[in-house]
Design an enzyme around this catalytic site. Structure first.
Site, short mmCIF file in Angstrom:
data_model
loop_
_atom_site.label_atom_id
_atom_site.label_comp_id
_atom_site.label_asym_id
_atom_site.label_seq_id
_atom_site.Cartn_x
_atom_site.Cartn_y
_atom_site.Cartn_z
N HIS A 52 0.79 -1.24 0.00
CA HIS A 52 0.00 0.00 0.00
C HIS A 52 0.82 1.29 0.00
O HIS A 52 0.30 2.34 -0.37
CB HIS A 52 -0.91 0.01 1.23
CG HIS A 52 -2.20 0.75 1.02
ND1 HIS A 52 -2.30 1.86 0.21
CD2 HIS A 52 -3.44 0.53 1.49
CE1 HIS A 52 -3.54 2.30 0.22
NE2 HIS A 52 -4.26 1.50 0.98
N TYR A 60 -14.86 5.75 8.48
CA TYR A 60 -13.88 6.20 7.48
C TYR A 60 -14.36 5.82 6.09
O TYR A 60 -14.66 4.66 5.82
CB TYR A 60 -12.53 5.52 7.75
CG TYR A 60 -11.40 5.96 6.85
CD1 TYR A 60 -10.46 6.85 7.29
CD2 TYR A 60 -11.30 5.46 5.54
CE1 TYR A 60 -9.42 7.24 6.46
CE2 TYR A 60 -10.28 5.86 4.71
CZ TYR A 60 -9.33 6.74 5.18
OH TYR A 60 -8.31 7.14 4.36
N THR A 68 -5.07 10.62 -0.57
CA THR A 68 -6.43 10.43 -0.09
C THR A 68 -6.78 11.41 1.01
O THR A 68 -5.92 12.07 1.59
CB THR A 68 -6.63 9.01 0.47
OG1 THR A 68 -5.72 8.83 1.56
CG2 THR A 68 -6.39 7.96 -0.57
#
Length: 764
Positions: free
Chosen positions: A436, A550, A563
């Site tokens: 990630h 979230y 993000t």
């Protein structure tokens, strides 16, 4: 020194692309027009330079070179015009008010802005052409962020708790906050993006726990279709498709991603480290290493590691040749070397033991050479000896096992440090596991969409399920990697940590087929807002209350954007759910639902345009740590658990999939592990008009979430229940950003929010 033909072509392409994108939004040929124009005016006895050409001529080594002076002036003028055009485009792309305007109420400013953006974006850009024209992410005013934060937590706190938090927030805003804000604004002046470098380092690379489950995420194959059941053939086409995508990235032949239906570009910086990238462990922090090129992939099969060359004298091997090489690996009966089979568990466990092991046992000799091959490979491939997919007498249970397999496998048969690992199962099913830190999931989703479509519709298979193409008989065998791993190497301890984590994770995948975005949009509600409110209602029914939620939004309207958090549990959504559960009238519930949907869309728009809450507070916290000061407010904010972590897998290239003629080629999307030990991780993908696929994860160790299946079924029931209310907004109004219309290209385009959503997992 000889340069390989492939590398020579690679460097030539880079040079050409650098020139083309370096002058965007102008073109290299525009220099000729400027030069001819200057020379023509000089021929007419006019001096367009107002004496500058003469000044330049005086400084040239050769006197009387009027032509050369004119060309130098033309070049300088051309470069000045490019900078001016780029500055104008950046100003235009900094305008975001269009996103907040309702359908049919486009302001005069937006009406002027639309053709100007279209005019400056009329040239066909390369992948990275817009990078220098994208605006920088703005730093929000601290009073705005604090106010939005308090509003977001109001439905989650009792009156005394909210008063205490308000006092902490006000104290922070009036004292320490202003000091931290000044330092943050100084950083924003020189940094390309004031968030991204700290986000990558402190949220990802400095995490010392396992990245398997906690950070890495997965993507799945088609739901109903497996193009071939021949494992080697599926691997051959998949590897070929991935390498064709890499070629497009290197040559910048991919079209820049845009806000769907518009010419508004999104940042493409995350594509740079997609291939030839690995995360290397460190004691304090990991490091991302990226190589410009790699002519091989690393392959794992039954405990053995191989190097598979995918180029021969600069030529990409055909899919059939790669299949043949993969089959050689599958047919290799040699046993794993001592310590080799479970070596990959080092990448699945805690980071510090892996860093220490790497330094002690893999810093020299044969182990270093073999590890370098894995880390320098274009990507990692696992030839799994299991069968997966929706099959057999228990399709739902098999889908869940398929998800768990992609998320963590056996904890040692993936290389979790690679930018992504492709998994090819024995029955031809495929999937991937992605690291990630280097990028967010839309980048990987774009790659995977291209791979699936190219595999199934372009490369294709023969009638007996094999790859197409010819085989060169003189291809060398795949190279078996050699290891010398001492018995005292603590691979087993890393495996024990990873196995305990994997065993604790529960996954549930369910396709929701009752309806999809088609019916939701008939209610004039954003599909994403609809699903998010359904999630809130399902959680409330499951746990008897609300939680901090979230939802990932992108900030790629800005350069190097990643993000931002949409705090989807709002006062409005809680009011609707409370009214629904307390038996309020249907008319009142409709009104409250519409307000909740409108509020959600506004929160999403604010997050996209740099007015979010969490990244600003995160950066203020980092500044406080650098200055060595403590903030009770920031400490409490950043310690709050996200018990409901959600995201939407973007569908970005629907043109690649002809669902009308091939309705079975439906993507399953992907998923991720739960963020909080007592929470849920929920990913969803809206497929076509009539289907939504959900991925729900939780942990067995929490007695409250062990009923994740009930939560999934509750979510399905809530979606049907809310849709059954037939909610319709007031006449003549569309509140959803999902239906904002643009007058680009002299026709109407519909911007679908769900298409630009970001599949993202918050790990901190």
């Amino acid at each position: 020194m000889k340069i390989k033909p492939r590398l020579w072509t690679f460097y030539c392409n880079i040079s050409t692309d650098f020139l083309i994108k370096g002058v965007y939004p102008a073109s290299p040929s525009s220099w000729l027009f400027v030069a001819i124009g200057i020379l023509a005016t000089m021929y007419m006895q006019s001096d367009p330079s107002m004496g500058l050409i003469t000044k330049i001529q005086q400084h040239l080594p050769l006197r009387g070179q009027t032509m050369v002076s004119a060309l130098v002036f033309s070049t300088l003028l051309w470069l000045s015009l490019i900078l001016a055009l780029r500055f104008c485009l950046k100003l235009l792309l900094s305008y975001h008010q269009w996103m907040f305007e309702k359908h049919g109420r486009m302001s005069n400013t937006t009406k002027v802005w639309v053709p100007l953006v279209r005019l400056l974006s009329s040239r066909k850009p390369l992948l990275y052409s817009y990078q220098s024209s994208l605006p920088h992410l703005p730093v929000p005013a601290i009073q705005d962020t604090v106010s939005r934060y308090l509003e977001s937590v109001r439905p989650l706190l009792t009156d005394p708790e909210f008063k205490r938090m308000s006092d902490l927030a006000n104290e922070f805003e009036s004292n320490l906050g202003n000091r931290l804000q000044r330092y943050l604004k100084l950083k924003a002046l020189w940094a390309t993006n004031y968030v991204s470098d700290w986000w990558e380092e402190y949220v990802y690379l400095r995490s010392r726990g396992p990245i398997m489950v906690n950070s890495n995420y997965y993507g799945m194959d088609f739901l109903y279709v497996t193009p071939t059941s021949v494992q080697a053939a599926r691997a051959g086409n998949t590897i070929t498709a991935l390498l064709l995508y890499r070629r497009k990235v290197n040559r910048e032949e991919l079209k820049p991603s845009r806000v769907p239906g518009t010419v508004i570009p999104l940042c493409a910086a995350q594509c740079e480290r997609m291939f030839n990238t690995t995360r290397t462990p460190g004691v304090e922090t990991d490091v991302l290493q990226h190589w410009l090129d790699s002519e091989f992939v690393a392959v794992y099969h039954r405990g053995r590691y191989f190097r598979l060359w995918v180029y021969r004298a600069g030529r990409l091997l055909s899919p059939r040749e790669i299949e043949d090489q993969i089959q050689r690996i599958l047919d290799d009966a040699s046993p794993p070397l001592p310590g080799e089979e479970k070596l990959g568990a080092l990448t699945a466990g805690d980071r510090i033991p892996w860093a220490q092991m790497r330094k002690q046992y893999f810093s020299s000799g044969v182990n270093k050479r073999s590890l370098d091959i894995i880390e320098r490979a274009a990507f990692f491939v696992t030839l799994d000896d299991e069968e997966q997919g929706m099959r057999g007498d228990d399709p739902e249970g098999n889908l869940d096992r398929y998800a768990k397999s992609l998320l963590h496998g056996k904890c040692y048969d993936r290389w979790f440090d690679k930018s992504f690992s492709v998994v090819i199962y024995k029955n031809g099913k495929s999937g991937l596991n992605a690291e990630h830190s280097w990028a967010d999931a839309p980048t990987v989703a774009h790659l995977w969409e291209y791979t699936l479509a190219t595999d199934a519709f372009q490369l294709g298979y023969t009638e007996d399920g094999h790859c197409k193409g010819d085989v060169e008989p003189s291809l060398p065998q795949p190279q078996r990697l050699v290891w010398n791993i001492p018995a005292e190497a603590q691979v087993s301890s890393s495996l024990a940590v990873a196995q305990a984590l994997a065993d604790d994770v529960d996954c549930h995948v369910f396709p929701f087929r009752e309806f999809g975005k088609g019916r939701i949009k008939k209610c004039r509600v954003s599909p994403d807002a609809f699903i998010q409110i359904s999630l809130q209602l399902a959680y409330y029914r499951d746990r008897g209350g609300f939680c901090l939620t979230y939802e990932a939004s992108m900030t790629r309207l800005f350069r190097e954007g990643r993000t931002e958090t949409v705090r989807s549990c709002s006062n409005e959504s809680c009011a609707f759910i409370t009214a629904l559960e307390s038996g309020e009238t249907e008319e009142e519930c409709r009104r409250l639902f519409q307000l909740a949907s409108e509020r959600h869309q506004n929160l999403y728009r604010m997050a996209m345009t740099g007015a979010g809450i969490d990244r600003h507070l995160f950066c203020l916290y980092v500044v406080s740590k650098y200055l060595g000061v403590e903030s009770p407010f920031l400490k409490e904010v950043l310690s709050e658990p996200w018990r409901l972590s959600t995201s939407q897998t973007p569908v970005q290239q629907m043109n690649l999939f002809d669902l009308k003629n091939h309705p079975d080629f439906i993507s399953l999307g992907g998923g991720f592990g739960p963020v909080a030990d007592d929470g849920y991780g929920v990913s969803y993908i809206i497929v076509g008009e009539d289907m939504v696929n959900f991925h729900v994860s939780s942990k067995y160790s929490c007695s409250q979430t062990v009923r994740f299946f009930m939560f999934g079924m509750g979510l399905q029931a809530m979606m049907s229940y809310i849709q059954g209310m037939a909610i319709v907004p007031r006449k003549g109004r569309m509140y959803a950003f999902a239906h904002f219309h643009f007058l680009f290209n002299h026709q109407l385009f519909i911007v679908n929010t769900h298409s630009s959503k970001i599949f993202f997992f918050f790990f901190f």
